[in-house]
Enzyme design. Structure first.
Site, PDB file in Angstrom:
ATOM      1  CG  HIS A  68      71.770 103.426  67.842  1.00 41.48           C
ATOM      2  ND1 HIS A  68      70.428 103.488  67.519  1.00 41.48           N
ATOM      3  CD2 HIS A  68      72.412 104.228  66.950  1.00 41.48           C
ATOM      4  CE1 HIS A  68      70.264 104.285  66.471  1.00 41.48           C
ATOM      5  NE2 HIS A  68      71.459 104.756  66.109  1.00 41.48           N
ATOM      6  CG  HIS A 150      78.360 108.100  70.710  1.00 42.47           C
ATOM      7  ND1 HIS A 150      79.042 107.173  69.946  1.00 42.47           N
ATOM      8  CD2 HIS A 150      77.080 108.073  70.274  1.00 42.47           C
ATOM      9  CE1 HIS A 150      78.207 106.602  69.097  1.00 42.47           C
ATOM     10  NE2 HIS A 150      77.002 107.141  69.273  1.00 42.47           N
TER      11      HIS A 150
END
Length: 270
Positions: A68, A150
């Site tokens: 994001h 991540h």
């Protein structure tokens, strides 16, 4: 040297928990540098300049991203001005950098943001890329190397640990928002599959529960929303490195709302 690492900060509730607790914890645990993941910090999706400055003002030194990172397009103008990075295995022409180097407590620290493959945007192979990056850093004499991995898949994070445990100081998982109970020190490398979110704890991964529940019941999606008020949670890993960048101890700090902190020690082979 002691490093604090905060996982995904989710929206205003997450930012408020940083404001309430971080500076006190930095003093109590003698933290030299603090790293945090910003990718959900602005209402759950991306990062604005206002929220970037807010979080840095609360005592965060370096911020990492994820899938994001680019949800708020103004971030394109922030990479050159603030200590922000995005996953290093985005294509070469993607704005920003995936590696941040700084001198702290007399040692050079390299912070690397890496993103997994499973369910993630199209990126370069994280495993082959990180091998080359770490090898170059070590050739340049950098020993304090911290990776924010991540990734959705726990297997990717665990594989990265076993691939790099002799060469890096820490592999810290982010993205799932659900903290895992496997903090450990493996042959001098700090590892946890997921640090867990800082933000709302009474919804679904930091968001209001209505839309996710409807989606699972009907297959009809909607916009995930971060509530303004909720029951909150703060989560941070604190780990200590020796002069050679090897981890000699780690602990997890959790705070529910304004309750006393809970500190859990990492597992370490005798």
């Amino acid at each position: 040297m002691k490093i604090g690492f905060i996982g995904d900060i989710v929206g205003k509730p997450g930012r408020l928990m940083i404001k309430r607790h971080l500076k006190r914890l930095q003093q109590e645990h003698f933290i030299d540098v603090t790293i945090a993941n910003y990718e959900n910090a602005s209402h759950g999706f991306g990062l604005t300049q206002k929220n970037c400055e807010e979080l840095l003002g609360y005592g965060i030194d370096i911020m990492t991203g994820g899938n994001h990172s680019f949800d708020k397009k103004e971030i394109l103008n922030l990479f050159d001005e603030y200590p922000l990075i995005r996953p290093i295995n985005y294509p070469a022409d993607t704005p920003g950098e995936g590696l941040f180097r700084t001198i702290q407590a007399g040692h050079e620290i390299a912070v690397i943001n890496l993103m997994g493959h499973y369910t993630m945007p199209m990126v370069d192979n994280p495993f082959t890329m990180i091998q080359a990056v770490v090898s170059t850093l070590k050739e340049e004499g950098v020993r304090h190397i911290v990776i924010d991995m991540h990734a959705e898949a726990s297997s990717e994070k665990q594989a990265l640990l076993h691939m790099l445990k002799e060469d890096v100081s820490a592999v810290l998982g982010t993205h799932t928002h659900v903290g895992t109970d496997d903090l450990q020190v493996v042959e001098g490398c700090c590892y946890v599959t997921d640090v867990g979110l800082t933000g709302c704890r009474d919804g679904v991964i930091g968001m209001s529960s209505a839309v996710p529940v409807k989606r699972f019941l009907t297959g009809i999606g909607g916009h995930f929303d971060v509530p303004d008020t909720c029951k909150s949670l703060f989560q941070m890993i604190v780990f200590e490195l020796d002069g050679n960048g090897r981890c000699i101890g780690a602990e997890k700090i959790k705070i529910y709302d304004e309750k006393p902190k809970i500190v859990t020690q990492a597992w370490q082979e005798p």
